[in-house]
Motif scaffolding. Structure first.
Motif, PDB file in Angstrom:
ATOM      1  N   LEU A  25      -1.957   1.552   4.756  1.00 59.20           N
ATOM      2  CA  LEU A  25      -0.589   1.092   4.611  1.00 59.20           C
ATOM      3  C   LEU A  25       0.216   1.438   5.861  1.00 59.20           C
ATOM      4  O   LEU A  25       0.098   2.535   6.409  1.00 59.20           O
ATOM      5  N   SER A  26       1.062   0.508   6.292  1.00 54.79           N
ATOM      6  CA  SER A  26       1.922   0.760   7.441  1.00 54.79           C
ATOM      7  C   SER A  26       3.190   1.491   7.031  1.00 54.79           C
ATOM      8  O   SER A  26       3.673   2.368   7.753  1.00 54.79           O
ATOM      9  N   PHE A  27       3.737   1.153   5.855  1.00 54.66           N
ATOM     10  CA  PHE A  27       5.045   1.679   5.490  1.00 54.66           C
ATOM     11  C   PHE A  27       5.144   1.850   3.983  1.00 54.66           C
ATOM     12  O   PHE A  27       4.803   0.940   3.231  1.00 54.66           O
ATOM     13  N   ILE A  28       5.593   3.007   3.561  1.00 53.33           N
ATOM     14  CA  ILE A  28       5.916   3.266   2.163  1.00 53.33           C
ATOM     15  C   ILE A  28       7.381   3.661   2.095  1.00 53.33           C
ATOM     16  O   ILE A  28       7.793   4.654   2.704  1.00 53.33           O
ATOM     17  N   ASP A  29       8.177   2.876   1.358  1.00 54.21           N
ATOM     18  CA  ASP A  29       9.611   3.122   1.258  1.00 54.21           C
ATOM     19  C   ASP A  29       9.965   3.220  -0.222  1.00 54.21           C
ATOM     20  O   ASP A  29       9.845   2.241  -0.960  1.00 54.21           O
ATOM     21  N   VAL A  30      10.403   4.420  -0.647  1.00 54.83           N
ATOM     22  CA  VAL A  30      10.741   4.652  -2.052  1.00 54.83           C
ATOM     23  C   VAL A  30      12.209   5.035  -2.142  1.00 54.83           C
ATOM     24  O   VAL A  30      12.672   5.933  -1.418  1.00 54.83           O
ATOM     25  N   TYR A  31      12.948   4.367  -3.019  1.00 53.65           N
ATOM     26  CA  TYR A  31      14.347   4.713  -3.266  1.00 53.65           C
ATOM     27  C   TYR A  31      14.577   4.802  -4.769  1.00 53.65           C
ATOM     28  O   TYR A  31      14.223   3.900  -5.520  1.00 53.65           O
ATOM     29  N   THR A  32      15.174   5.922  -5.201  1.00 57.46           N
ATOM     30  CA  THR A  32      15.539   6.082  -6.606  1.00 57.46           C
ATOM     31  C   THR A  32      17.029   6.377  -6.679  1.00 57.46           C
ATOM     32  O   THR A  32      17.555   7.184  -5.902  1.00 57.46           O
ATOM     33  N   SER A  33      17.702   5.718  -7.625  1.00 57.78           N
ATOM     34  CA  SER A  33      19.139   5.927  -7.793  1.00 57.78           C
ATOM     35  C   SER A  33      19.403   7.140  -8.678  1.00 57.78           C
ATOM     36  O   SER A  33      20.020   8.106  -8.246  1.00 57.78           O
ATOM     37  N   VAL A  34      18.927   7.100  -9.924  1.00 53.81           N
ATOM     38  CA  VAL A  34      19.069   8.224 -10.844  1.00 53.81           C
ATOM     39  C   VAL A  34      17.732   8.444 -11.524  1.00 53.81           C
ATOM     40  O   VAL A  34      17.193   7.535 -12.154  1.00 53.81           O
ATOM     41  N   GLY A  35      17.185   9.641 -11.381  1.00 53.21           N
ATOM     42  CA  GLY A  35      15.906   9.941 -12.005  1.00 53.21           C
ATOM     43  C   GLY A  35      14.991  10.681 -11.048  1.00 53.21           C
ATOM     44  O   GLY A  35      15.213  10.712  -9.834  1.00 53.21           O
ATOM     45  N   ASP A  36      13.955  11.289 -11.618  1.00 45.99           N
ATOM     46  CA  ASP A  36      13.012  12.070 -10.832  1.00 45.99           C
ATOM     47  C   ASP A  36      11.905  11.180 -10.280  1.00 45.99           C
ATOM     48  O   ASP A  36      11.598  10.118 -10.825  1.00 45.99           O
ATOM     49  N   PHE A  37      11.289  11.655  -9.195  1.00 52.22           N
ATOM     50  CA  PHE A  37      10.153  10.939  -8.618  1.00 52.22           C
ATOM     51  C   PHE A  37       9.084  11.949  -8.235  1.00 52.22           C
ATOM     52  O   PHE A  37       9.377  13.012  -7.687  1.00 52.22           O
ATOM     53  N   SER A  38       7.828  11.589  -8.512  1.00 48.75           N
ATOM     54  CA  SER A  38       6.700  12.429  -8.109  1.00 48.75           C
ATOM     55  C   SER A  38       5.496  11.537  -7.824  1.00 48.75           C
ATOM     56  O   SER A  38       5.428  10.398  -8.284  1.00 48.75           O
ATOM     57  N   ASN A  39       4.574  12.045  -7.049  1.00 47.61           N
ATOM     58  CA  ASN A  39       3.325  11.320  -6.784  1.00 47.61           C
ATOM     59  C   ASN A  39       2.147  12.137  -7.272  1.00 47.61           C
ATOM     60  O   ASN A  39       2.051  13.344  -7.013  1.00 47.61           O
ATOM     61  N   ALA A  40       1.251  11.490  -7.998  1.00 44.08           N
ATOM     62  CA  ALA A  40       0.093  12.173  -8.568  1.00 44.08           C
ATOM     63  C   ALA A  40      -1.072  12.223  -7.599  1.00 44.08           C
ATOM     64  O   ALA A  40      -1.956  13.078  -7.725  1.00 44.08           O
ATOM     65  N   GLU A  47       4.291   5.273   8.200  1.00 51.44           N
ATOM     66  CA  GLU A  47       5.630   5.792   7.969  1.00 51.44           C
ATOM     67  C   GLU A  47       5.891   5.883   6.469  1.00 51.44           C
ATOM     68  O   GLU A  47       5.623   4.941   5.729  1.00 51.44           O
ATOM     69  N   ILE A  48       6.411   7.034   6.036  1.00 52.42           N
ATOM     70  CA  ILE A  48       6.770   7.250   4.638  1.00 52.42           C
ATOM     71  C   ILE A  48       8.234   7.667   4.577  1.00 52.42           C
ATOM     72  O   ILE A  48       8.650   8.614   5.257  1.00 52.42           O
ATOM     73  N   SER A  49       9.005   6.958   3.751  1.00 51.56           N
ATOM     74  CA  SER A  49      10.417   7.294   3.539  1.00 51.56           C
ATOM     75  C   SER A  49      10.672   7.366   2.039  1.00 51.56           C
ATOM     76  O   SER A  49      10.413   6.403   1.316  1.00 51.56           O
ATOM     77  N   ILE A  50      11.181   8.515   1.573  1.00 51.27           N
ATOM     78  CA  ILE A  50      11.472   8.708   0.157  1.00 51.27           C
ATOM     79  C   ILE A  50      12.908   9.210   0.035  1.00 51.27           C
ATOM     80  O   ILE A  50      13.257  10.250   0.603  1.00 51.27           O
ATOM     81  N   THR A  51      13.721   8.455  -0.713  1.00 52.06           N
ATOM     82  CA  THR A  51      15.147   8.749  -0.827  1.00 52.06           C
ATOM     83  C   THR A  51      15.559   8.790  -2.292  1.00 52.06           C
ATOM     84  O   THR A  51      15.161   7.935  -3.078  1.00 52.06           O
ATOM     85  N   GLN A  65       2.770   9.359  10.274  1.00 51.67           N
ATOM     86  CA  GLN A  65       3.272   9.655  11.604  1.00 51.67           C
ATOM     87  C   GLN A  65       4.755  10.023  11.519  1.00 51.67           C
ATOM     88  O   GLN A  65       5.205  10.965  12.160  1.00 51.67           O
ATOM     89  N   ILE A  66       5.510   9.258  10.728  1.00 53.51           N
ATOM     90  CA  ILE A  66       6.940   9.506  10.547  1.00 53.51           C
ATOM     91  C   ILE A  66       7.185   9.747   9.063  1.00 53.51           C
ATOM     92  O   ILE A  66       6.898   8.886   8.229  1.00 53.51           O
ATOM     93  N   LEU A  67       7.738  10.909   8.738  1.00 52.40           N
ATOM     94  CA  LEU A  67       7.995  11.284   7.343  1.00 52.40           C
ATOM     95  C   LEU A  67       9.474  11.603   7.181  1.00 52.40           C
ATOM     96  O   LEU A  67      10.005  12.482   7.865  1.00 52.40           O
ATOM     97  N   THR A  68      10.128  10.874   6.249  1.00 47.83           N
ATOM     98  CA  THR A  68      11.558  11.053   6.015  1.00 47.83           C
ATOM     99  C   THR A  68      11.802  11.308   4.530  1.00 47.83           C
ATOM    100  O   THR A  68      11.399  10.505   3.682  1.00 47.83           O
ATOM    101  N   LEU A  69      12.470  12.418   4.223  1.00 49.48           N
ATOM    102  CA  LEU A  69      12.780  12.795   2.844  1.00 49.48           C
ATOM    103  C   LEU A  69      14.272  13.074   2.743  1.00 49.48           C
ATOM    104  O   LEU A  69      14.810  13.886   3.501  1.00 49.48           O
ATOM    105  N   THR A  70      14.934  12.422   1.769  1.00 53.67           N
ATOM    106  CA  THR A  70      16.375  12.565   1.626  1.00 53.67           C
ATOM    107  C   THR A  70      16.738  12.661   0.154  1.00 53.67           C
ATOM    108  O   THR A  70      16.243  11.881  -0.667  1.00 53.67           O
ATOM    109  N   ASN A  71      17.606  13.640  -0.181  1.00 55.20           N
ATOM    110  CA  ASN A  71      18.085  13.753  -1.553  1.00 55.20           C
ATOM    111  C   ASN A  71      19.559  14.147  -1.526  1.00 55.20           C
ATOM    112  O   ASN A  71      19.936  15.137  -0.894  1.00 55.20           O
ATOM    113  N   SER A  72      20.383  13.363  -2.207  1.00 57.91           N
ATOM    114  CA  SER A  72      21.817  13.661  -2.237  1.00 57.91           C
ATOM    115  C   SER A  72      22.136  14.752  -3.245  1.00 57.91           C
ATOM    116  O   SER A  72      22.866  15.702  -2.937  1.00 57.91           O
ATOM    117  N   ALA A  73      21.617  14.636  -4.456  1.00 63.50           N
ATOM    118  CA  ALA A  73      21.877  15.624  -5.496  1.00 63.50           C
ATOM    119  C   ALA A  73      20.583  15.880  -6.259  1.00 63.50           C
ATOM    120  O   ALA A  73      20.180  15.080  -7.099  1.00 63.50           O
TER     121      ALA A  73
END
Length: 217
Positions: A25-40, A47-51, A65-73
Motif C-alpha cells: 500500500l502507498s497510503f493509509i489515511d484514517v479519520y475518526t470523528s467520535v469514537g475509538d480506533f485500533s488495529n488488530a 505513508e500512514i496518517s491516523i487522525t 516512511q512517513i507516520l502521522t498521528l493526531t488526536n484532538s481529545a
C-alpha cells in the motif's frame, strides 16, 4: 449499521471493521470523528496518517516512511513503530509511544497531556509540551530540542553521556543529573560535554517543573 440507534436517551454503540488487501500500500489515511480506533494486525504503507477528533487511538506495529498521528481529545497509545519521519500530536489526552524508531526526524507536540516515550530511538527530535509530565527512555540522534512549560521532564538515555552534547535552560524546579558532569558558567546555559564534537546535540528548556537526566554507566 453505521447509523446507530437511539434508545434510553443514549446512542447505541456501533463498531466498524475494515479489512485491507494483502498488497503493498502507498497510503493509509484514517479519520475518526467520535469514537475509538485500533488495529488488530500490523499496518504497512509508504505513508500512514491516523487522525481522531474525539476518542482513543490504540495502535500497534506501524511501519511507514512517513507516520502521522493526531488526536484532538483522547489518548494515543502506540506499541511498535518503524518510520523515517514521525509526527505525533495530542491536544488533550495522554501520548504513549513504545518500542519504535524514527530514522530521519520526529516532531512531537502535546498540549494538555502526559507523554511517555519508552524504548525509542529518535533522530532530529523536536518535542514541546505545554502542560503535563514527560518521560523519554531511549536514544536521541542528531540535533534535538525538548521544551516543556509546566510539568516534570525525565530523560533516561540508554547510552553513555559521552555520546551527547547537552545544553540545559531551566526555570523553577529541581535539576538532577546522573552519570554525567554538569558544567555551569555564569550567564550561559548549563552544559554537559561542552567540548564534545558529537553530532548528537540536545537542547533542553523547561519553565516550571523538575528535570531529571540519567545516562548509562
Amino acid at each position: 449499521d453505521l447509523r446507530g440507534r437511539l434508545y434510553m436517551g443514549s446512542v447505541a454503540p456501533r463498531s466498524v471493521t475494515l479489512y485491507l488487501p494483502e498488497a503493498e500500500l502507498s497510503f493509509i489515511d484514517v479519520y475518526t470523528s467520535v469514537g475509538d480506533f485500533s488495529n488488530a494486525m500490523p499496518l504497512r504503507a509508504d505513508e500512514i496518517s491516523i487522525t481522531s477528533s474525539v476518542g482513543s487511538l490504540t495502535l500497534q506495529d506501524l511501519d511507514a516512511q512517513i507516520l502521522t498521528l493526531t488526536n484532538s481529545a483522547g489518548e494515543i497509545d502506540l506499541d511498535g513503530f518503524s518510520c523515517e519521519m514521525l509526527t505525533a500530536s495530542v491536544d488533550t489526552g495522554d501520548l504513549t509511544l513504545r518500542n519504535g524508531s524514527a530514522s530521519a526526524s520526529a516532531d512531537i507536540c502535546t498540549n494538555i497531556a502526559d507523554a511517555t516515550l519508552q524504548d525509542v530511538a529518535l533522530t532530529s527530535l523536536t518535542f514541546s509540551s505545554d502542560l503535563g509530565d514527560t518521560l523519554l527512555d531511549g536514544t536521541l540522534r542528531g540535533a534535538c530540542s525538548l521544551e516543556t512549560n509546566l510539568g516534570d521532564l525525565t530523560l533516561r538515555f540508554a547510552d553513555r553521556a559521552e555520546n551527547y552534547f547537552v545544553t540545559l535552560e531551566t526555570g523553577m524546579g529541581d535539576l538532577s543529573v546522573t552519570n554525567a558532569d554538569l558544567v555551569r558558567t555564569d550567564g550561559e546555559p548549563d552544559r554537559i560535554n561542552p567540548r564534545s564534537e558529537t553530532e548528537n546535540r540536545i537542547s533542553i528548556s523547561t519553565s516550571m517543573g523538575d528535570l531529571d537526566l540519567s545516562f548509562a554507566e
